[in-house]
Scaffold this active site. Structure first.
Site, PDB file in Angstrom:
ATOM      1  N   GLY A   1      -4.886   7.833   5.196  1.00  0.00           N
ATOM      2  CA  GLY A   1      -3.838   8.889   5.927  1.00  0.00           C
ATOM      3  C   GLY A   1      -2.642   9.060   4.825  1.00  0.00           C
TER       4      GLY A   1
ATOM      5  CE  LYS B   1      -3.199   0.489   3.459  1.00  0.00           C
ATOM      6  NZ  LYS B   1      -3.330   1.773   3.923  1.00  0.00           N
ATOM      7  CB  SER B   2       3.809   2.106   2.293  1.00  0.00           C
ATOM      8  OG  SER B   2       3.108   2.110   3.478  1.00  0.00           O
TER       9      SER B   2
ATOM     10  NE  ARG C   1      -2.776  -1.953   8.473  1.00  0.00           N
ATOM     11  CZ  ARG C   1      -2.316  -2.252   7.127  1.00  0.00           C
ATOM     12  NH1 ARG C   1      -2.556  -3.535   7.035  1.00  0.00           N
ATOM     13  NH2 ARG C   1      -2.162  -1.560   5.976  1.00  0.00           N
TER      14      ARG C   1
ATOM     15  CG  ASP D   1       0.396   0.128   9.647  1.00  0.00           C
ATOM     16  OD1 ASP D   1       0.110   0.993  10.427  1.00  0.00           O
ATOM     17  OD2 ASP D   1       0.662   0.355   8.355  1.00  0.00           O
TER      18      ASP D   1
HETATM   19  C1  S3P Z   1       2.370   4.761   6.587  1.00  0.00           C
HETATM   20  C2  S3P Z   1       3.033   5.082   7.498  1.00  0.00           C
HETATM   21  C3  S3P Z   1       2.659   4.588   8.912  1.00  0.00           C
HETATM   22  C4  S3P Z   1       1.379   3.566   8.560  1.00  0.00           C
HETATM   23  C5  S3P Z   1       0.739   3.733   7.526  1.00  0.00           C
HETATM   24  C6  S3P Z   1       1.217   4.123   6.454  1.00  0.00           C
HETATM   25  C7  S3P Z   1       3.002   5.196   5.327  1.00  0.00           C
HETATM   26  O1  S3P Z   1       1.959   5.761   9.414  1.00  0.00           O
HETATM   27  O2  S3P Z   1       0.561   3.430   9.950  1.00  0.00           O
HETATM   28  O3  S3P Z   1      -0.278   2.767   7.458  1.00  0.00           O
HETATM   29  O4  S3P Z   1       2.672   4.834   4.001  1.00  0.00           O
HETATM   30  O5  S3P Z   1       4.168   6.297   5.347  1.00  0.00           O
HETATM   31  P1  S3P Z   1       2.661   6.838  10.270  1.00  0.00           P
HETATM   32  O6  S3P Z   1       3.758   7.223   9.396  1.00  0.00           O
HETATM   33  O7  S3P Z   1       1.770   8.027  10.379  1.00  0.00           O
HETATM   34  O8  S3P Z   1       3.032   6.254  11.655  1.00  0.00           O
END
Ligand code: S3P
Length: 441
Positions: free
Chosen positions: A96, A25-26, A398, A325
């Site tokens: 997010g 996903k990231s 999740r 996560d």
């Molecule tokens: C992510 C970073 C994490 C993770 C999120 C995806 C990213 O959040 O929890 O699911 O893609 O950079 P944080 O960086 O706010 O901890």
């Protein structure tokens, strides 16, 4: 109104499977955003075609990129440095990563953009972006009541800053670095603890030098015309966070064995493996690609886990961002483990898609597990998991997937309520659950 749907999962004696999980996903979010700004046409193979990433893809299309998609194969023609003004507000859904990383890129554009999302996204903290972006000279307004989205960003020229991050967050680090691409001078982010580095790796793959010196990450800005990114062919690895559900399910049940192929093995994502190793699980990891070629600069490989009676452990400190996560599913492993498992330094869980300390504690208590809640984590006394419970995910993907695995490992079935959210990250989840549990029923 939130859709309410439910699925009942019954116990399974053996978890057996050989799977490829969907794309990371990231990496998919970052690939969509950066190819959208490149000069020329890029391809993304193995893109995660889930709701979150499709929102990001639609966003970059609204900002002027050419996008064609055939399931997980995506072709993106970039705008060559700066975006075009969108015709209306951009909706990032539940994502997010989508809203925070785009806020960084959009802060550097000569026009303002409005971004919003669903109720969960509009309740998550955005002041953590506003502070560094304003220090860079950006214009950013948060119109939600608690320093939350909807937000408007952009329209001012940016200058470089050195910014010590108050929280360990890859999303905030990435937001500042991406805004830094449009600043004059050297932008440096200082991390309190190392977090996932997909942005840094993909920027390097696309020709931007990113310097890392201990916990300091720096890049030289390109000014108002934006970065010169080379179009490229990206192969997205399987999402380690999605594989975690099957790795934990197998690790907890003696006689079980699961192999996950072509999965991302970025060390900033795989701390779950270190924890499962400490808890006694049988593990084998083989890297097939070290991440030094194209492919978004990410190491890829194969992981096999075999099950045993796990033992409790302590999870804290620098390990936390590298399994952030995975904490809900790791809490399920802790519930199955003999003895006590302690999670601390994980207060960030309170501002994820749900307050994941609360939702994880409620999930485990519903099946009779003894859990004590702490401000920054929890203590779990494991052994066996009861069952016969109804668990509401509270719209958090999740939690929904962890509750389903809990159903596989419990003594009697578990009804998981509010499961539609799983589509934000793992559309094939139920199909894969059926596959790994078909031998043990
Ligand atoms: C992510 C970073 C994490 C993770 C999120 C995806 C990213 O959040 O929890 O699911 O893609 O950079 P944080 O960086 O706010 O901890």
């Amino acid at each position: 109104m939130t859709p309410v749907d439910s699925i009942t999962v019954s116990p399974c004696s053996h978890i057996i499977g050989d799977l490829r999980v969907p794309g990371d996903k990231s990496v998919s979010h970052r690939a969509a955003m950066l190819t959208a700004l490149a000069s020329g046409t890029s391809t993304i193979s193995g893109f995660l075609a889930s709701e979150d990433c499709l929102h990001t893809l639609a966003a970059v299309e609204a900002l002027g990129a050419g996008v064609e998609r055939d399931d997980t194969e995506v072709t993106v023609t970039g705008t060559g440095g700066t975006f075009h003004s969108a015709s209306g507000p951009i909706d990032l859904g539940n994502s997010g990563t989508g809203i925070r990383l785009l806020a960084g890129l959009l802060a550097g554009q000569s026009f303002e953009t409005e971004m919003t999302g669903d109720a969960s996204l509009c309740s998550r903290p955005m002041r953590r972006l506003k502070e560094p972006l304003e220090l860079m000279g950006a214009h950013i307004e948060l119109s939600g009541e608690q320093g939350t989205a909807p937000l408007r960003v952009g329209g001012n020229p940016l200058h470089a800053i050195t910014y010590p991050l108050p929280v360990a967050s890859a999303q905030v680090k990435s937001c500042v670095l991406l805004a830094g691409l449009y600043a004059d001078g050297l932008t440096t982010v200082i991390e309190p603890r190392p977090t996932r580095d997909h942005t840094e790796r993909l920027l390097r793959t696309m020709g931007v030098p990113v310097e890392v010196d201990g916990v300091c990450v720096s890049l030289e800005g390109y000014g108002i015309y934006g970065p010169q990114l080379d179009a490229c062919d990206i192969v997205v690895p399987g999402d380690f966070s999605s594989s975690a559900f099957w790795l934990v399910a197998a690790a907890c049940r003696p006689g079980s064995c699961v192999t996950i192929r072509e999965v991302g093995l970025n060390p900033r994502r795989t701390a779950l493996l270190d924890v499962l190793d400490r808890m006694g699980a049988g593990l084998s990891v083989t890297a097939t690609n070290q991440g030094d070629g194209g492919e978004a600069g990410e190491p890829i490989g194969l992981v096999t886990v075999s099950g045993t009676q796990l033992q409790g452990t302590v999870v804290e400190g620098d390990e936390i961002p590298n399994l952030i996560d995975e904490l809900p599913i790791l809490a399920v492993a802790a519930a199955m483990a003999r003895g006590v498992t302690v999670f601390r330094d994980a207060a960030e869980l309170r501002v994820k898609e749900s307050d994941r300390i609360k939702t994880t504690v409620a999930m485990l208590r519903a099946v009779g597990v003894q859990v004590e809640e702490a401000p920054d984590g929890m203590t779990i006394t494991g052994g066996t998991i009861g069952g016969g419970a109804r668990i509401d995910s509270q719209g958090d993907h999740r939690i929904a997937m962890s509750a389903a695995v809990l159903g596989l490992l419990a003594q009697s079935s578990v009804e998981v309520v509010n499961t539609a959210c799983i589509a934000t990250s793992y559309p094939q989840f139920w199909e894969h659950l059926k596959r790994v549990s078909s031998h043990g029923r």
